[in-house]
Design a protein around this motif. Sequence first.
Motif, mmCIF file in Angstrom:
data_model
loop_
_atom_site.group_PDB
_atom_site.id
_atom_site.type_symbol
_atom_site.label_atom_id
_atom_site.label_comp_id
_atom_site.label_asym_id
_atom_site.label_seq_id
_atom_site.Cartn_x
_atom_site.Cartn_y
_atom_site.Cartn_z
ATOM 1 N N LEU A 3 87.296 -24.945 6.764
ATOM 2 C CA LEU A 3 85.864 -24.377 7.095
ATOM 3 C C LEU A 3 85.295 -23.471 6.113
ATOM 4 N N SER A 4 85.237 -23.893 4.836
ATOM 5 C CA SER A 4 84.600 -22.935 3.688
ATOM 6 C C SER A 4 83.798 -23.861 2.909
ATOM 7 N N TRP A 5 82.904 -22.994 2.455
ATOM 8 C CA TRP A 5 81.686 -23.901 1.444
ATOM 9 C C TRP A 5 82.407 -23.931 0.056
ATOM 10 N N ASN A 6 81.949 -24.720 -0.599
ATOM 11 C CA ASN A 6 82.454 -25.147 -2.010
ATOM 12 C C ASN A 6 81.309 -24.536 -2.954
ATOM 13 N N LEU A 7 81.268 -23.071 -2.944
ATOM 14 C CA LEU A 7 80.078 -22.605 -4.022
ATOM 15 C C LEU A 7 80.441 -22.181 -5.186
ATOM 16 N N GLN A 8 81.741 -21.923 -5.372
ATOM 17 C CA GLN A 8 82.098 -21.380 -6.862
ATOM 18 C C GLN A 8 81.290 -20.145 -7.197
ATOM 19 N N GLY A 9 81.164 -19.195 -6.366
ATOM 20 C CA GLY A 9 80.676 -17.967 -6.955
ATOM 21 C C GLY A 9 79.224 -18.024 -6.758
ATOM 22 N N ARG A 10 78.555 -18.989 -6.512
ATOM 23 C CA ARG A 10 76.862 -18.942 -6.392
ATOM 24 C C ARG A 10 76.454 -18.892 -4.994
ATOM 25 N N SER A 11 75.217 -18.429 -4.890
ATOM 26 C CA SER A 11 74.664 -18.643 -3.301
ATOM 27 C C SER A 11 74.637 -20.274 -2.950
ATOM 28 N N ALA A 12 74.370 -20.325 -1.884
ATOM 29 C CA ALA A 12 73.973 -21.762 -1.226
ATOM 30 C C ALA A 12 72.860 -22.640 -1.808
ATOM 31 N N GLY A 60 79.332 -28.669 0.693
ATOM 32 C CA GLY A 60 80.707 -28.765 1.714
ATOM 33 C C GLY A 60 82.177 -29.099 0.690
ATOM 34 N N ASN A 61 83.155 -28.690 1.181
ATOM 35 C CA ASN A 61 84.477 -29.053 0.524
ATOM 36 C C ASN A 61 84.759 -30.212 0.851
ATOM 37 N N VAL A 62 86.006 -30.855 0.306
ATOM 38 C CA VAL A 62 86.498 -32.359 0.525
ATOM 39 C C VAL A 62 86.668 -32.743 1.778
#
Length: 252
Positions: A44-53, A146-148
């Motif tokens: 339950l975590s976003w795949n943001l890679q340090g960016r804002s959504a 979303g993540n995988v």
Amino acid sequence: MCCAESHFETLLRPLLTLYSNPTCTKETKKTCKRSVSFAFRKMLSWNLQGRSAFAVLDPTTRHRIAHAHNMTRCRDQPLLWVLEELITIESVGGLSGPLFRVEYFLCLVARVLQAAPDPAVVLALLRQDVHKYLRVAALFMIRLIGNVAMQKEAVRVGWDDYRKIRVYGDEGEVDYVFDATLRGRKHPREAAEGEQPPVNIEEAKPAHYFILCMDELTDRLFRVDSDGEKRSQFFGVPLPPLMFTPQGTCTA
């Protein structure tokens, strides 16, 4: 038919089976609880890679959304207000027509991305089966950030839903160009071998309403094309690379 079992249940089944074993010791159960808690936090975590959504959208699309007339209706509105609007809308859309008009649905999704909701909230929107346009918004957001694990869950839910969705835009992903002889612009690029040639803006058909089933819409978001290439757009909105390749089919 795609498997009805949740991807989350598949990942957590070994830990839950061990925890429910009557011969399991207290220390083992404590370890299982910590492992399950860590697994849920990871899934339950976003795949943001340090960016804002909101920054996951490309700069051109962000600029169009920020300056769109439809965005003035939902700018600075709270998340609950946006969700109520997503319940009451009657169609979905992205960037439509040769002038790339920003549809209200895309502005609402952008506002949700700006609010950066908890992943559990978006999963709840995905799994509820009362408001279909809320589910479409959840599918779109999970495809973007979303993540995988969340994307696999979104595919499972989307392929099991056959309700009709009203869409405004172009039925195909159209690449528009300007005619150099009429507009004085650069010459239209030539289509690569095996590629569909771009549509001249002078000859383009206007955007219109059409119907897609939820499973077909999920295909547009997550599936690969017949030539094996992953889709790069969803109703005119560029998409980030897909993190996995869906297996199976959406129909029996």
